[in-house]
Design an enzyme around this catalytic site. Structure first.
Site, PDB file in Angstrom:
ATOM      1  N   GLY A 184       0.785  -1.219   0.000  1.00 16.69           N
ATOM      2  CA  GLY A 184       0.000   0.000   0.000  1.00 16.69           C
ATOM      3  C   GLY A 184       0.816   1.268   0.000  1.00 16.69           C
ATOM      4  N   LYS A 215      -0.339   2.320  -4.507  1.00 15.32           N
ATOM      5  CA  LYS A 215      -0.931   3.634  -4.754  1.00 15.32           C
ATOM      6  C   LYS A 215      -0.693   4.109  -6.191  1.00 15.32           C
ATOM      7  CE  LYS A 215      -2.612   4.815  -0.638  1.00 15.32           C
ATOM      8  NZ  LYS A 215      -2.470   3.570   0.120  1.00 15.32           N
ATOM      9  N   ASP A 291      -8.522   6.119   2.170  1.00 16.98           N
ATOM     10  CA  ASP A 291      -7.497   6.878   2.881  1.00 16.98           C
ATOM     11  C   ASP A 291      -6.912   7.958   1.978  1.00 16.98           C
ATOM     12  OD1 ASP A 291      -6.504   4.734   1.314  1.00 16.98           O
ATOM     13  OD2 ASP A 291      -4.551   4.861   2.279  1.00 16.98           O
ATOM     14  N   ASP A 292      -6.289   8.935   2.607  1.00 21.94           N
ATOM     15  CA  ASP A 292      -5.557   9.997   1.908  1.00 21.94           C
ATOM     16  C   ASP A 292      -6.420  10.697   0.852  1.00 21.94           C
ATOM     17  OD1 ASP A 292      -3.455   9.203   3.491  1.00 21.94           O
ATOM     18  OD2 ASP A 292      -2.473   8.036   1.937  1.00 21.94           O
ATOM     19  N   TYR A 347      -7.909   7.220   9.667  1.00 23.08           N
ATOM     20  CA  TYR A 347      -7.363   5.885   9.925  1.00 23.08           C
ATOM     21  C   TYR A 347      -6.264   5.876  10.969  1.00 23.08           C
ATOM     22  CZ  TYR A 347      -3.853   7.730   6.657  1.00 23.08           C
ATOM     23  OH  TYR A 347      -2.910   8.516   6.040  1.00 23.08           O
ATOM     24  N   TRP A 400      -3.299  -1.796  10.339  1.00 23.53           N
ATOM     25  CA  TRP A 400      -2.412  -1.480   9.209  1.00 23.53           C
ATOM     26  C   TRP A 400      -1.173  -0.871   9.851  1.00 23.53           C
ATOM     27  CZ3 TRP A 400      -3.963   0.641   3.815  1.00 23.53           C
ATOM     28  CH2 TRP A 400      -2.870   1.195   3.165  1.00 23.53           C
ATOM     29  N   ASN A 402       2.274   0.735   9.646  1.00 17.81           N
ATOM     30  CA  ASN A 402       3.158   1.392   8.673  1.00 17.81           C
ATOM     31  C   ASN A 402       4.628   1.208   9.046  1.00 17.81           C
ATOM     32  OD1 ASN A 402       1.723   2.544   6.455  1.00 17.81           O
ATOM     33  ND2 ASN A 402       0.747   3.946   7.896  1.00 17.81           N
ATOM     34  N   ASP A 407       8.158   5.302   2.300  1.00 23.43           N
ATOM     35  CA  ASP A 407       7.725   6.173   1.208  1.00 23.43           C
ATOM     36  C   ASP A 407       7.455   7.609   1.659  1.00 23.43           C
ATOM     37  OD1 ASP A 407       5.417   5.843   2.674  1.00 23.43           O
ATOM     38  OD2 ASP A 407       4.145   5.265   0.990  1.00 23.43           O
ATOM     39  N   ASN A 437       2.682  -2.719   6.137  1.00 26.42           N
ATOM     40  CA  ASN A 437       2.910  -1.997   4.894  1.00 26.42           C
ATOM     41  C   ASN A 437       4.421  -1.986   4.666  1.00 26.42           C
ATOM     42  OD1 ASN A 437       2.456  -0.456   2.616  1.00 26.42           O
ATOM     43  ND2 ASN A 437       2.152   1.467   3.713  1.00 26.42           N
TER      44      ASN A 437
END
Length: 649
Positions: A184, A215, A291-292, A347, A400, A402, A407, A437
């Site tokens: 992701g 993404k 998300d985002d 999130y 989730w 991270n 990134d 992730n």
């Protein structure tokens, strides 16, 4: 005067006696194996087992042919050259016999009974027993379901890496229902080869979920309404088949948030058509990522008419309507389908809000909600944190995590290779699972992901450092030199950043401890102590400089050396700079004016190391490679001032 017979201590006499015995009588005692993920229960019995070249394989009815083939492959790799099949247990164990099958099969229950073991009755659970008996042995792999039997085979693979297997009973099952990774991240997606290798890795680590959500896949985000090109769709179908072979659930994620009109039936149908196309190539699990995105304004005027003025609460209502419709269609297409997964727009925390309240009130309780913890990249996650998320979203969440994703800006120039840590044992009671992730670099990601998967399997029995060392051994194919070299690299990439200014894991703790020790001895020690400390520093410098070549030659996955190439290049240069620094300190301590030249060489090489750049386009943010930054570079810069450079007569 003591008599001659009393000159020997008990330990010395024992050594003489042992040395006079034949090799068989001197056999090492059976030791508890190290299995990763750590099993729920593992108990040693009496004796040990060596398979040899010939075994009898008894396959119970109901065993998947693919699992039987996997066990045969594992046995062959362990040196077995003759595998005889049978439909019944031998009355006398005069050779190795292996029983494989579901724990509901009569012959498997008989084998468990002979081993005084009971079946594990949990989902994905298994029991593995080894029983030594005279010149033969009995190994039983009993799966509570097909997944459990596959997991038992993966444990057998680890056991057979040893020269002998102790008699034991393992009863095992996962703590969390969902364990795996979500591709992701932003930036260059993994290649299909990367994904194939990753799915094999997930299978070996007893993971059960992979979410396809890069993404930068335009057909999953910007062009989500458009059909995939036939070639891409075929490739995704091949991945789904590979996932199934590894007992991993392939989940397809779509990100329609930037442009969707929630009240438009055409957009809902476009999303369902996309899922139908994926279902046609063997994908049966789906995910909607929200998300985002901007959720304080609508993408279309129709949504204002349907849900009222834009805002967080209205967004929660609109998203719930869409997701509930998708969930209903999934059940209509397949009543046995897995629940839809979603990631909400909020999130990254568990604070009460109008948006979360709307999801709690309107979202179908079957739908799984993802949550990243107390922040986008949280420094720690506790049981109270997860309880707060359960309350906020009205259901246990799917974490989730991270980590080790790289990134974002503060991760520029870094591989994130520290152990998976600071997640509280017992989180399995408040989570439905964990998805990591990973980094844009698939193979290096396995260092941290190994920890995530081991934690998800058995959070209460998880040991971060031991699992970290296992990840190094696994990448090195159990080669000790390559393992040590990898651990040197991991230490230089130990820093784990957050979105803020403070990292949640420190940089190069092993190297820093040594460099701090050298500083202390140079400040306070005598001549002998200084020379000893400088010698230790020189050995560490040699290890850093030599590690990259050892890694390139020793890692079993070619992707690791390729994807970490600039870090290996920079590490070698930094190691050489430290070698010159150690030589400079030694010369200065001996009053040799050559110290000045050594320190100048160290500065020159360090400048070259600091200029090494990441692979263009490989990550979202490119830039200079960082190796033990703030630790190694600081010491090399400070070293000329630690000892006065004066010539001695």
């Amino acid at each position: 005067m003591m008599r001659a017979a009393n000159r020997w201590s008990g330990g010395a006499l024992l050594s003489i006696i042992l040395a006079s015995l034949p090799p068989a009588a001197q056999a090492s005692p059976a030791t508890l194996p190290a299995i990763f993920p750590a099993p729920v229960s593992m108990t040693l019995g009496d004796g040990a087992i060596t398979l040899g070249r010939s075994v009898t394989l008894v396959v119970a009815p109901g065993t998947e042919p693919e699992t039987t083939a996997l066990v045969r492959q594992i046995l062959t790799r362990a040196g077995v050259t003759q595998i005889t099949t049978s439909t019944r247990l031998p009355a006398t164990l005069d050779r190795p016999a292996i029983v494989l099958g579901p724990d509901s099969a009569a012959i498997v229950r008989e084998a468990l009974s002979r081993s005084n073991a009971a079946a594990d009755d949990q989902a994905e659970g298994y029991t593995l027993t080894t029983l030594a008996s005279g010149s033969g042995c009995l190994i039983t792999l009993a799966g509570h379901d097909a997944d459990g039997l596959f997991h038992a085979a993966q444990t057998l693979r680890q056991l057979l890496a040893r020269p002998s297997i102790p008699a034991l009973v393992i009863r095992d099952h996962p703590a969390m229902p969902i364990r795996g990774t979500i591709e992701g991240f932003y930036g260059k997606p993994w290649s299909m080869t990367d994904r194939t290798r990753h799915l094999d890795f997930l299978g070996q680590m007893k993971a059960n979920t992979y979410v396809y959500s890069p993404k930068d896949d335009p057909y999953a985000r910007d062009k989500w309404r458009e059909a995939y090109p036939a070639q891409t769709l075929t490739a995704l179908g091949t991945l789904a088949a590979r996932a199934k072979a590894n007992h991993v659930n392939f989940v397809y994620a779509i990100s329609p948030g930037p442009s969707i009109c929630f009240s438009n039936p055409a957009d809902e149908q476009a999303l369902l058509r996309k899922f139908a196309a994926l279902r046609g190539i063997g994908v049966h699990s789906f995910y909607v990522a929200l998300d985002d995105i901007e959720y304080q304004k609508w993408n279309c005027d129709a949504d204002k008419a349907a849900f009222g003025p834009s805002g967080a609460e209205a967004a929660g209502v609109a998203q719930s309507k869409l997701l509930n419709a998708v969930q209903a269609d999934l059940l209509k297409q397949d009543p046995a389908s897995r629940p839809l997964i979603m990631v909400p727009t909020e999130y990254y925390d568990a604070k009460e809000s109008p948006y979360k309240a709307a999801l709690r009130a309107h979202l179908n309780p079957r739908i799984v909600v993802q949550w990243t913890g107390t922040d986008v990249v949280p420094p720690a996650i506790s049981i109270p944190d997860a309880k707060a998320a359960t309350k906020a979203f009205g259901r246990k969440t799917l974490l989730w995590d991270n980590y080790p994703v790289n990134d974002y800006a503060s991760s520029t120039g870094r591989l994130l290779l520290a152990p998976y840590a600071r997640r509280e044992a017992g989180l399995s009671s408040e989570l439905t699972g964990i998805l990591s992730n990973p980094m844009n670099q698939e193979s290096p990601s396995r260092v941290a992901v190994t920890g995530v998967l081991a934690f998800g399997w058995n959070d209460k029995g998880y040991d971060a450092d031991r699992t970290w060392h296992y990840a190094a051994r696994d990448l090195a194919g159990n080669d000790s030199r390559a393992t040590d070299a990898l651990l040197e690299l991991f230490d230089t990439q130990h820093l784990a950043p957050t979105f803020g200014s403070q990292p949640w894991q420190e940089q190069a703790p092993r190297l820093k401890a040594l460099l701090d020790h050298v500083r202390e001895v140079l400040a306070n020690g005598d001549t002998a102590a200084r020379q000893k400390a400088i010698a230790e520093l020189s050995r560490k410098a040699d290890a850093l400089a030599d590690a990259p070549d050892t890694i390139r030659a020793g890692v079993v996955d070619p992707g690791f050396a390729e994807q970490s190439a600039p870090w290996l290049d920079a590490m070698q240069l930094w190691g050489r700079a430290l070698q010159q620094t150690a030589a400079g300190l030694d010369a200065a301590d001996r009053g040799n004016p050559a110290a000045t030249r050594y320190f100048a060489d160290a500065r020159r090489i360090a400048a070259q190391a600091a200029a090494v750049q990441s692979i263009p386009g490989a990550t979202r943010f490119g830039g200079p490679i960082r190796i033990a930054d703030g630790v190694l570079d600081t010491f090399i810069a400070d070293a000329p001032g630690l000892i006065a450079i004066t010539a001695r007569p």
